[in-house]
Design an enzyme around this catalytic site. Structure first.
Site, PDB file in Angstrom:
ATOM      1  CB  SER A  29      34.509 100.553  15.267  1.00  0.00           C
ATOM      2  OG  SER A  29      34.108  99.117  15.247  1.00  0.00           O
ATOM      3  CB  SER A  31      33.463  95.760  14.763  1.00  0.00           C
ATOM      4  OG  SER A  31      32.307  96.208  15.126  1.00  0.00           O
ATOM      5  CB  THR A  76      29.309 101.620  11.937  1.00  0.00           C
ATOM      6  OG1 THR A  76      28.754 102.319  13.049  1.00  0.00           O
ATOM      7  CG2 THR A  76      30.825 102.462  11.751  1.00  0.00           C
ATOM      8  CE  LYS A  80      24.751 100.786  11.279  1.00  0.00           C
ATOM      9  NZ  LYS A  80      23.844 100.026  12.411  1.00  0.00           N
ATOM     10  CG  ASP A 116      22.248  96.419  13.826  1.00  0.00           C
ATOM     11  OD1 ASP A 116      23.149  95.922  14.361  1.00  0.00           O
ATOM     12  OD2 ASP A 116      22.206  97.596  13.224  1.00  0.00           O
ATOM     13  CG  ASN A 142      11.376 108.741  16.833  1.00  0.00           C
ATOM     14  OD1 ASN A 142      11.079 109.183  17.614  1.00  0.00           O
ATOM     15  ND2 ASN A 142      11.901 109.601  15.691  1.00  0.00           N
ATOM     16  N   GLY A 144      17.620 105.356  14.094  1.00  0.00           N
ATOM     17  CA  GLY A 144      18.199 104.199  13.195  1.00  0.00           C
ATOM     18  C   GLY A 144      18.120 102.894  13.943  1.00  0.00           C
ATOM     19  CB  ALA A 145      19.276 101.841  17.180  1.00  0.00           C
ATOM     20  CG  LEU A 239      19.758  98.872  21.463  1.00  0.00           C
ATOM     21  CD1 LEU A 239      18.388  98.351  22.120  1.00  0.00           C
ATOM     22  CD2 LEU A 239      19.162  99.502  20.271  1.00  0.00           C
TER      23      LEU A 239
HETATM   24  P1  NAP Z   1      19.745 107.860  16.316  1.00  0.00           P
HETATM   25  O1  NAP Z   1      19.561 107.655  14.849  1.00  0.00           O
HETATM   26  O2  NAP Z   1      20.464 109.533  16.483  1.00  0.00           O
HETATM   27  O3  NAP Z   1      18.223 107.975  17.006  1.00  0.00           O
HETATM   28  C1  NAP Z   1      18.361 108.424  18.469  1.00  0.00           C
HETATM   29  C2  NAP Z   1      16.934 108.594  18.796  1.00  0.00           C
HETATM   30  O4  NAP Z   1      16.719 109.063  20.210  1.00  0.00           O
HETATM   31  C3  NAP Z   1      16.009 109.453  18.080  1.00  0.00           C
HETATM   32  O5  NAP Z   1      14.644 109.101  17.929  1.00  0.00           O
HETATM   33  C4  NAP Z   1      15.985 110.692  19.048  1.00  0.00           C
HETATM   34  O6  NAP Z   1      14.936 111.537  19.005  1.00  0.00           O
HETATM   35  C5  NAP Z   1      16.019 110.249  20.279  1.00  0.00           C
HETATM   36  N1  NAP Z   1      16.724 111.205  21.428  1.00  0.00           N
HETATM   37  C6  NAP Z   1      17.842 111.660  21.390  1.00  0.00           C
HETATM   38  N2  NAP Z   1      18.072 112.349  22.618  1.00  0.00           N
HETATM   39  C7  NAP Z   1      16.888 112.325  23.209  1.00  0.00           C
HETATM   40  C8  NAP Z   1      16.366 112.737  24.453  1.00  0.00           C
HETATM   41  N3  NAP Z   1      17.030 113.567  25.260  1.00  0.00           N
HETATM   42  N4  NAP Z   1      15.139 112.637  24.705  1.00  0.00           N
HETATM   43  C9  NAP Z   1      14.113 111.783  23.995  1.00  0.00           C
HETATM   44  N5  NAP Z   1      14.813 111.139  22.822  1.00  0.00           N
HETATM   45  C10 NAP Z   1      15.843 111.567  22.521  1.00  0.00           C
HETATM   46  O7  NAP Z   1      20.849 107.018  17.157  1.00  0.00           O
HETATM   47  P2  NAP Z   1      20.686 105.276  16.827  1.00  0.00           P
HETATM   48  O8  NAP Z   1      21.856 105.069  15.843  1.00  0.00           O
HETATM   49  O9  NAP Z   1      19.488 105.070  16.690  1.00  0.00           O
HETATM   50  O10 NAP Z   1      21.522 104.881  18.136  1.00  0.00           O
HETATM   51  C11 NAP Z   1      20.664 105.095  19.400  1.00  0.00           C
HETATM   52  C12 NAP Z   1      21.494 104.553  20.718  1.00  0.00           C
HETATM   53  O11 NAP Z   1      21.716 102.973  20.518  1.00  0.00           O
HETATM   54  C13 NAP Z   1      23.112 104.939  20.674  1.00  0.00           C
HETATM   55  O12 NAP Z   1      23.419 104.948  22.061  1.00  0.00           O
HETATM   56  C14 NAP Z   1      23.721 103.969  20.139  1.00  0.00           C
HETATM   57  O13 NAP Z   1      25.164 103.647  20.638  1.00  0.00           O
HETATM   58  C15 NAP Z   1      22.779 102.624  20.656  1.00  0.00           C
HETATM   59  N6  NAP Z   1      23.021 101.506  19.595  1.00  0.00           N
HETATM   60  C16 NAP Z   1      23.505 100.397  20.177  1.00  0.00           C
HETATM   61  C17 NAP Z   1      23.637  99.219  19.320  1.00  0.00           C
HETATM   62  C18 NAP Z   1      24.234  97.885  19.755  1.00  0.00           C
HETATM   63  O14 NAP Z   1      24.457  97.014  19.280  1.00  0.00           O
HETATM   64  N7  NAP Z   1      24.126  97.656  21.281  1.00  0.00           N
HETATM   65  C19 NAP Z   1      23.411  99.393  18.016  1.00  0.00           C
HETATM   66  C20 NAP Z   1      22.926 100.289  17.640  1.00  0.00           C
HETATM   67  C21 NAP Z   1      22.686 101.684  18.339  1.00  0.00           C
HETATM   68  P3  NAP Z   1      14.568 112.662  17.746  1.00  0.00           P
HETATM   69  O15 NAP Z   1      14.119 111.607  16.612  1.00  0.00           O
HETATM   70  O16 NAP Z   1      13.458 113.434  18.122  1.00  0.00           O
HETATM   71  O17 NAP Z   1      15.884 113.412  17.255  1.00  0.00           O
END
Ligand code: NAP
Length: 300
Positions: A29, A31, A76, A80, A116, A142, A144-145, A239
């Site tokens: 983290s 944070s 985190t 969550k 967020d 689709n 969490g983020a 992101l």
């Molecule tokens: P998550 O819940 O695991 O969701 C990931 C999504 O990406 C899912 O829909 C997944 O598809 C899709 N995915 C994964 N691999 C893929 C691929 N090879 N091709 C196409 N789609 C793919 O993760 P999350 O928590 O949303 O986080 C996602 C990203 O956002 C991470 O990199 C995280 O570090 C970043 N993030 C940044 C912030 C910020 O403050 N900047 C905040 C939150 C998250 P499926 O549903 O089909 O598995």
């Protein structure tokens, strides 16, 4: 990476108040770096700590936090959603998203919200003084983020918000999960193969997938040819914050798109959380950004 942060000096006293982040693992983290920089800059007798809490210990940890008068904490992965049953109240936005990232002690109760959405929207609002109501957004992923991004795009008032994913069943579940919220029926979902039809009309393209995240820095959710179909003046928003920029943003920059990386979202969701915990608006965002850039070895 550089953990030395020579501009800030936190002094812990007998009166120090506690903030922190819960996660499992939590070592990664960022944070603590940015929050302690802000607390130090404000000269407040607070400290923000990482708390690695295994899922089976969540309930007892929250009770312990109440016992030692923790003022508030960030949440985190993987807590969550799991935190929600232990809270007395959650905000409408956290309810709609179905996830809490910020918890505050109010009287003898824990209250949860989600910053967020504010974090995602802030760089768009500060960089672009434009009306969004004739613009189209495409959101890749689709998970969490993506939930905060969907809510943010709808709150901004974009004319069309399209969510694109690789698994139709998960996409349909994603859409279904908003049915009891004010965001229900506000966005269509599409399989990945529909992207070529969507991209030429896309003003805001957001990557919420982890594709391209360190150490897989040569990967991008879309290739140069696909990104090249974006219209002039489109915005590409990733992101991911390591590397900075990602391959996706690098390709978008080469095609003339405006780019935003995930670091500012991270900072701004933290700013919003500090405003809640400290009940003040003068959060030193420049020092938080500088502390993070220093920690990550970014020279900008
Ligand atoms: P998550 O819940 O695991 O969701 C990931 C999504 O990406 C899912 O829909 C997944 O598809 C899709 N995915 C994964 N691999 C893929 C691929 N090879 N091709 C196409 N789609 C793919 O993760 P999350 O928590 O949303 O986080 C996602 C990203 O956002 C991470 O990199 C995280 O570090 C970043 N993030 C940044 C912030 C910020 O403050 N900047 C905040 C939150 C998250 P499926 O549903 O089909 O598995």
């Amino acid at each position: 990476m550089n953990s030395q942060n020579n501009n800030y000096c936190l002094q812990i006293t007998g009166k120090s108040k506690l903030l922190g982040v819960i996660g499992y693992p939590v070592e990664h983290s960022l944070s603590p770096v940015m929050h302690n920089a802000a607390l130090s800059m404000l000269g407040l007798d607070y400290v923000y700590l990482p708390f690695p809490i295994a899922p089976e210990n969540l309930e007892v940890a929250i009770a312990g936090f109440a016992a030692v008068n923790v003022v508030g904490f960030s949440v985190t992965i993987p807590h969550k959603q799991a935190i929600i049953p232990f809270l007395s109240e959650i905000s409408p936005i956290a309810q709609a998203i179905g996830a809490v990232n910020t918890v505050t002690r109010q009287g003898d109760q824990w209250v949860g919200t989600n910053t967020d959405v504010e974090g995602f929207v802030a760089p768009l609002q500060t960089t672009f003084q434009q009306s969004w109501n004739q613009k189209q957004a495409v959101i890749l992923g689709n998970g969490g983020a993506a939930r905060a991004v969907v809510a943010g795009c709808i709150q901004l008032g974009l004319a069309e918000v399209h969510v694109v994913g690789r698994n139709i069943e998960k996409l349909q579940n994603f859409q279904q999960s908003w049915q009891n919220s004010s965001f229900a029926n506000k966005f269509p979902v599409h399989g990945w193969e529909e992207l070529p039809n969507l991209i030429p009309q896309t003003d805001l393209l957001v990557n919420t997938t982890p594709v391209g995240m360190y150490p897989h820095i040569d990967a991008s959710p879309l290739n140069a040819e696909e990104i090249g179909k974006l219209p002039d003046n489109a915005i590409a928003y990733d992101l991911i914050y390591t590397p900075k920029p990602t391959k996706f943003l690098h390709l978008a920059q080469q095609q003339g798109a405006i780019t935003i990386d995930g670091l500012e979202m991270l900072i701004q969701q933290g700013v919003a959380a500090l405003k809640i915990w400290l009940q003040r608006d003068d959060i030193p965002v420049a020092q938080m950004r500088q502390a993070l850039q220093h920690h990550l070895g970014i020279n900008k």
